[in-house]
Design a protein around this motif. Structure first.
Motif, PDB file in Angstrom:
ATOM      1  N   ASP A 114      70.673  46.806  31.250  1.00 22.49           N
ATOM      2  CA  ASP A 114      70.075  48.124  31.643  1.00 22.49           C
ATOM      3  C   ASP A 114      68.942  48.250  32.211  1.00 22.49           C
ATOM      4  O   ASP A 114      68.227  49.057  31.909  1.00 22.49           O
ATOM      5  N   ILE A 115      68.619  47.298  32.905  1.00 20.68           N
ATOM      6  CA  ILE A 115      67.302  47.332  33.727  1.00 20.68           C
ATOM      7  C   ILE A 115      67.974  47.681  35.274  1.00 20.68           C
ATOM      8  O   ILE A 115      68.353  46.996  35.948  1.00 20.68           O
ATOM      9  N   LYS A 116      67.313  49.051  35.606  1.00 19.54           N
ATOM     10  CA  LYS A 116      67.844  49.336  36.733  1.00 19.54           C
ATOM     11  C   LYS A 116      66.576  49.387  37.866  1.00 19.54           C
ATOM     12  O   LYS A 116      66.810  49.702  39.143  1.00 19.54           O
ATOM     13  N   LYS A 117      65.476  49.469  37.467  1.00 16.77           N
ATOM     14  CA  LYS A 117      64.173  49.645  38.326  1.00 16.77           C
ATOM     15  C   LYS A 117      63.632  48.340  39.039  1.00 16.77           C
ATOM     16  O   LYS A 117      62.684  48.315  39.590  1.00 16.77           O
ATOM     17  N   ALA A 118      64.024  47.390  38.358  1.00 14.62           N
ATOM     18  CA  ALA A 118      63.396  45.848  38.975  1.00 14.62           C
ATOM     19  C   ALA A 118      63.964  45.804  40.342  1.00 14.62           C
ATOM     20  O   ALA A 118      65.269  45.983  41.012  1.00 14.62           O
ATOM     21  N   LYS A 119      63.003  45.433  41.250  1.00 11.23           N
ATOM     22  CA  LYS A 119      63.131  45.313  42.840  1.00 11.23           C
ATOM     23  C   LYS A 119      63.329  43.750  42.969  1.00 11.23           C
ATOM     24  O   LYS A 119      62.440  42.920  42.491  1.00 11.23           O
ATOM     25  N   ILE A 120      64.591  43.338  43.496  1.00 10.67           N
ATOM     26  CA  ILE A 120      64.662  41.855  43.905  1.00 10.67           C
ATOM     27  C   ILE A 120      64.576  42.022  45.420  1.00 10.67           C
ATOM     28  O   ILE A 120      65.718  42.563  46.016  1.00 10.67           O
ATOM     29  N   THR A 121      63.780  40.948  45.822  1.00  9.68           N
ATOM     30  CA  THR A 121      63.820  40.826  47.143  1.00  9.68           C
ATOM     31  C   THR A 121      64.309  39.209  47.450  1.00  9.68           C
ATOM     32  O   THR A 121      63.993  38.375  46.978  1.00  9.68           O
TER      33      THR A 121
END
Length: 557
Positions: A114-121
């Motif tokens: 439930d981690i929605k804010k992590a930015k993956i490039t």
């Protein structure tokens, strides 16, 4: 701590995990007050951690300097390199960088937590990016999972090659070959430090090719007429493809058991990595087929208690069970430390009339390592010309063997780290200049705690000593009210009359100890509880030779 690392012509390397054990890989590079993390993996707990399945590296250094953390690059999607990210990202909240398949797996893991804010490039496996003062150049490498990448890190005029996991498979089944030309181009002038995979540093020769495993598995499978179960690492996409192709050649239909394996296959299909000639059926359909047409691929090659094969071996799996005539093939190596768990599963299978085949048992090649052996390591060094070798990814035995290989190859400098070593890399040389405190965290079902948490210590003690719980009601005058209560766990067999007498002795001891107290002492709840605790524990030691965890509650009425 990082504010003390002030040499502007230096790149600092700090392994926080993975340099004294297999798993829990977490590496940090520091320059100009900024930090770059490489990998964040988990490890599997052993009997020292009762009730714990997973261990994580402690990210305290990163957490305390979170504002200086420019990002985290994940070299590939194996659990020992990616598995801790979802558990620890809420503490770090840093940008994440990964190649396409690795990013797909990472996204799924974050969503599960439930981690929605992590930015993956998503980065090109042969691309380049700049993160703060760090310049990163990626190199595609062959491994037992697609899209693995090494990375050349440059900062302050210094270069370091962080290899990740790799080998020189000439014909990988999934993913690219190791890019020799790119390594040579990026490292034409050599590298100041090679930080490399030590797993097979003591193994002569080469690891072999995954393409050979398909033929070996087919030859092994063709020997049997019963149902075939094959277990391997869920993330070894190349191996899963080899198994499925071998099954097709042998005229068998495939079902897959184990959520982690199903998730990996789903991600591989989404990324277009599974060929069209592979068919996967549901379990019900496969189990209706004749035995000689059945192939079941399952998780659990390392004896994990909750994995599919372990449940099947115990008879606990809801969908499938074994029967005499079945064959279980281990298409995986045993990770050091997992021997007891794996042998327990094998013994359960053999007792049920199942034939067990391991790579040592088969005359065919049913497993190859995804890690480089000595000839491959030497070949890569010839391409990149390291001025220093820093062995990581292994226990001390593997690190020392890797270091000796480097000395034999006349690498100018070798530095063997421990977790927490602060290593200064300069154009003039490499040395350990400091040390930071490191540790492990434990995933305790719904929480993450330190690996030395008192609850784990207490559980470990209870495994060996048992426990006794007692309660006694005392009125204001210090008189006992009613009968005391005493119960033990892990000390007696309640179906054995002789054992019940032991508990009776402990009960009588509690009453006698209370009767022997002075009237004034009986009015002190703390004194009463401690005196009875000592008496019961001493009696248990006299009778059983054990010192159980003993708890006495005093109820004042």
């Amino acid at each position: 701590m990082i504010e003390t690392l002030t040499n502007k012509q230096a790149l600092y390397f700090i392994p926080l995990g993975g340099s004294e054990q297999f798993g829990v890989n977490l590496n940090v590079y520091v320059h100009a007050g900024k930090m770059l993390a490489v990998d964040c993996g988990l490890g599997f707990a052993d009997e020292r951690f009762p009730g714990i399945d997973l261990l994580l590296p402690d990210p305290e250094l990163l957490e305390e300097n979170r504002d200086q953390l420019v990002g985290m690059f994940i070299t590939h999607a194996h659990e020992d390199h990616i598995g801790a990210v979802a558990h620890l990202w809420p503490r770090l909240k840093c940008p994440l960088y990964a190649t396409p398949f690795t990013a797909n797996i990472l996204k799924r893991k974050l969503e599960e937590n439930d981690i929605k804010k992590a930015k993956i490039t998503i980065v090109d496996p042969a691309g380049e990016i700049d993160l703060g003062p760090f310049s990163l150049s990626f190199v595609p490498v062959a491994h037992s999972i697609p899209d693995a990448a090494s990375v050349v890190i440059r900062a302050g005029g210094v270069s370091a090659l962080h290899s990740g996991d790799w080998n020189l498979d000439p014909a990988p089944v999934a993913g690219a070959k190791t890019d020799k030309a790119r390594f040579k181009a990026l490292c034409a002038d050599g590298v100041d430090a090679y930080i490399g995979d030590s797993t097979n540093s003591g193994v002569p020769g080469r690891a072999g090719s995954e393409s050979e495993v398909e033929d070996g598995l087919y030859s092994e499978i063709a020997k049997y007429h019963g149902r075939i179960f094959v277990t391997t690492f869920s993330s070894n996409i190349g191996r899963l493809m080899s198994i499925m192709r071998a099954a097709k050649l042998a005229g068998r239909k495939v079902a897959v058991v184990g959520r982690s394996m199903q998730r990996m296959l789903s991600a591989a299909m989404e990324c277009g990595l599974i060929s069209d000639d592979v068919d996967i059926l549901d379990m019900d359909a496969v189990l209706k087929l004749p035995d000689d047409q059945v192939m079941i691929i399952c998780t659990g090659s390392q004896g994990e208690a909750r994995a599919a094969l372990s449940k099947i071996a115990r008879g606990d799996h809801k969908a499938v069970s074994t029967k005499p005539g079945d064959v279980v093939i281990y298409s995986a190596r045993t990770i050091p430390g997992n021997e007891l768990a794996i042998n327990s599963v094998k013994n359960n299978l053999i007792q049920a009339g199942v034939r067990v085949v391991t790579p040592r048992d088969s005359q065919h090649k049913i497993h190859v390592s995804g890690h480089p052996c000595q000839d491959e390591i030497l070949e890569l060094w010839n391409w990149v010309k390291p001025r220093c070798v820093i062995p990581v990814h292994g226990e001390r035995e593997q690190l020392d063997t890797h270091a000796q290989l480097a000395r034999t190859a006349q690498v100018p400098n070798v530095v063997v780290p421990q977790n927490g070593s602060v290593i200064e890399i300069t154009a003039q040389g490499v040395s350990i200049v400091d040390h930071v405190v490191t540790g492990l965290l434990a995933v305790d079902q719904k929480r993450v705690i330190t690996a030395h948490h008192r609850s784990i210590t207490a559980r470990r003690k209870l495994q060996y000593t048992g426990t006794a719980f007692g309660s006694i009601a005392v009125n204001a005058k210090g008189k006992m009210v009613g009968d005391p209560f005493l119960e033990t766990v892990g000390l007696i067999d309640e179906s054995d009359d002789a054992d019940l007498k032991i508990e009776d002795h402990l009960y009588d001891t509690m009453i006698e100890a209370f009767d022997d107290m002075r009237a004034a002492d009986r009015k002190d709840d703390g004194f009463v509880a401690e005196a009875l605790r000592i008496a019961v524990r001493r009696k248990a030691n006299q009778i059983l030779g054990l010192r159980p965890k003993t708890i006495i509650h005093v109820i004042r009425v």
